[in-house]
Design an enzyme around this catalytic site. Structure first.
Site, PDB file in Angstrom:
ATOM      1  N   TRP A 323     -66.109 -68.482 -23.352  1.00 61.09           N
ATOM      2  CA  TRP A 323     -65.997 -67.953 -21.996  1.00 61.09           C
ATOM      3  C   TRP A 323     -64.546 -67.961 -21.525  1.00 61.09           C
ATOM      4  CZ3 TRP A 323     -64.236 -69.961 -17.339  1.00 61.09           C
ATOM      5  CH2 TRP A 323     -64.558 -69.225 -16.195  1.00 61.09           C
ATOM      6  N   HIS A 324     -63.799 -68.974 -21.930  1.00 65.34           N
ATOM      7  CA  HIS A 324     -62.411 -69.080 -21.494  1.00 65.34           C
ATOM      8  C   HIS A 324     -61.496 -68.103 -22.221  1.00 65.34           C
ATOM      9  CE1 HIS A 324     -63.603 -72.900 -19.556  1.00 65.34           C
ATOM     10  NE2 HIS A 324     -62.562 -72.663 -18.781  1.00 65.34           N
ATOM     11  N   GLY A 325     -61.867 -67.664 -23.400  1.00 62.64           N
ATOM     12  CA  GLY A 325     -60.998 -66.714 -24.088  1.00 62.64           C
ATOM     13  C   GLY A 325     -61.520 -66.324 -25.451  1.00 62.64           C
ATOM     14  N   PHE A 468     -58.723 -65.246 -17.247  1.00 64.79           N
ATOM     15  CA  PHE A 468     -60.059 -65.457 -17.776  1.00 64.79           C
ATOM     16  C   PHE A 468     -61.105 -64.604 -17.060  1.00 64.79           C
ATOM     17  CE2 PHE A 468     -57.931 -69.712 -18.246  1.00 64.79           C
ATOM     18  CZ  PHE A 468     -57.544 -69.485 -19.537  1.00 64.79           C
TER      19      PHE A 468
END
Length: 468
Positions: A323-325, A468
């Site tokens: 989800w963050h990257g 993000f």
């Protein structure tokens, strides 16, 4: 548009507040909705299609939720849920993960000796797509579960999804929390004052601490990891540890303050996480709305603690990392945190609870190490930096800049000291005890204009979580 910018503070925000408070109660949501689209357009003006993408997301989820509410059979409700979620997660996948998948498949094809290559979409990531995707998905799932009723007003749903204070970087607000406030909320001078105070505190944390400590991390990167000493390596990752906290915490406070001005009660997103004695406690205190989202919509549906606990924990942290990257460093970051949390569940947590001093010492190392995986996206550079942190265990060259720790430590001494102090929560407690005094009010005014001066000098860096 960045909250910590002249454009926002001296043009957008005053104009919005003037129109908002002059507008009748029945028009206030429309004012928020229009202002939010303008705010978002300013940020994506080079890609105006992204505004249309957000509007389409509102329409798709509105139709899916309303259709779901009219279905009497579970099969029909499930079909509409899948339709809405396919759109939400499909958009996120195309813009954020498609090229990541293509890039890794091409590496496999190259190793296999084939000439076939997958094309790259090379799409620019829409600002805040991860946040508003999770937010609208929680609404759709809650309607499916019959936890809330489908919103009959398209304008109200649109206002909820793209409300500019928390549109770009959260906090992630579930519709059940603000459903009543979307229709009836209190506007008062007390709310305005309290909101402006909270906004000013967040602005100060961002501009005066996060930007300043972030500048140290930038300089360490400019020097090159091969050319820094062990003490500077620890100082540098410590600076990033402070930067990401005060950057995101500052944004969350600003969002909460803006929401308070408009009569909304947004949830807290941080609770002195760096005082934690374990990684388990840390992730109960850090980015709490994201943790709550994964717990409510992923971990518990998978079975939670009742069965296959470690499998469920693994899935959650792999998804949290991704989800963050869309990069392998985020996958490794999620795996690293999963291993720490699993080890704590196997017995370490009880030890740290009995001996909190040991827990604090443990976290003094683990928090910066976890952020190193987060900050350095190139794995080869990560290995070099790790060698600088632990030169006794890994082969490294000599430092090019002798005395670099003293040079940069003295330059950023006051910023780092202020960061350490604010991490303890003591300044916040003092503020809460004395916030009604004239001295505190004068102090906040001073902080605001100190921030304005720094922004005038060009210190208005974008928020880290914008990416993000």
């Amino acid at each position: 548009m960045v909250f910590s910018s002249f454009t926002f503070l001296f043009y957008f925000l005053p104009a919005f507040l003037l129109v908002y408070f002059l507008a009748p109660a029945s028009w206030k949501n429309a004012v928020i909705f229009c202002a939010s689209l303008i705010f978002y357009y300013y940020g994506v003006r080079e890609h105006p299609f992204y505004v249309l993408l957000m509007i389409l997301s509102i329409l798709v989820n509105y139709i899916a939720a309303r259709s779901m509410s009219r279905c009497r059979k579970k099969r029909g409700r499930t079909l509409w849920l899948l339709t809405g979620m396919s759109w939400n997660l499909g958009c996120l996948f195309v813009f954020k993960y498609l090229d990541f998948i293509s890039r890794n498949l091409n590496l496999l094809l190259e190793k296999a000796g084939t000439q076939t290559r997958l094309p790259y979409a090379e799409l620019v990531l829409p600002i805040g797509i991860s946040f508003y995707t999770f937010q609208i998905s929680s609404y759709l799932i809650d309607v499916y579960r019959k936890k809330i009723k489908a919103e009959p007003s398209l304008l109200t749903l649109g206002t909820y999804l793209c409300m500019f204070p928390q549109l770009i970087a959260g906090p992630i607000v579930t519709y059940s929390r603000v459903q009543e406030q979307m229709r009836r909320r209190t506007h008062s001078f007390q709310n305005l004052e309290a909101g402006l105070r909270e906004f000013t505190i967040g602005l100060a944390l961002k501009v005066l601490i996060a930007n300043r400590t972030g500048n140290l991390w930038t300089q360490v990167n400019s020097i090159g990891y091969e050319s820094i000493s062990c003490p500077l390596a620890w100082l540098g990752i410590g600076a990033y540890t402070f930067q990401i906290y005060f950057d995101f915490y500052g944004y969350s406070l600003m969002a909460k303050g803006l929401g308070r001005i408009m009569g909304f009660d947004f949830p807290d997103n941080f609770q002195n996480p760096y005082l934690s004695c374990s990684m388990t406690e840390f992730w109960r205190r850090w980015h709490m709305t994201l943790g709550s989202w994964f717990r409510e919509y992923v971990y518990i549906p998978l079975g939670g603690n009742r069965g296959h606990q470690y499998r469920n924990l693994f899935v959650v942290w792999m998804l949290t990392g991704l989800w963050h990257g869309a990069n392998w460093n985020f996958v490794l970051w999620g795996l690293f945190l999963f291993l720490l949390l699993a080890a704590e569940k196997r017995g370490l947590l009880g030890f740290f609870n009995r001996f909190p001093a040991a827990g604090h010492l443990y976290m003094l190392f683990m928090i910066p190490l976890s952020w190193l995986l987060f900050a350095v996206t190139d794995l080869s550079q990560f290995i070099i930096y790790l060698g600088r942190l632990f030169p006794f265990f890994m082969q490294t060259g000599e430092s090019v800049y002798q005395g670099d720790f003293i040079k940069y430590g003295s330059t950023y001494f006051w910023s780092l000291g202020a960061a350490v102090l604010c991490c303890t929560g003591v300044p916040r407690k003092l503020y809460e005890a004395k916030k009604d005094t004239f001295a505190v009010t004068l102090g906040l005014v001073f902080l605001f204009w100190a921030c304005a001066y720094c922004m005038y000098l060009g210190l208005d860096d974008p928020f880290l979580y914008y990416q993000f």
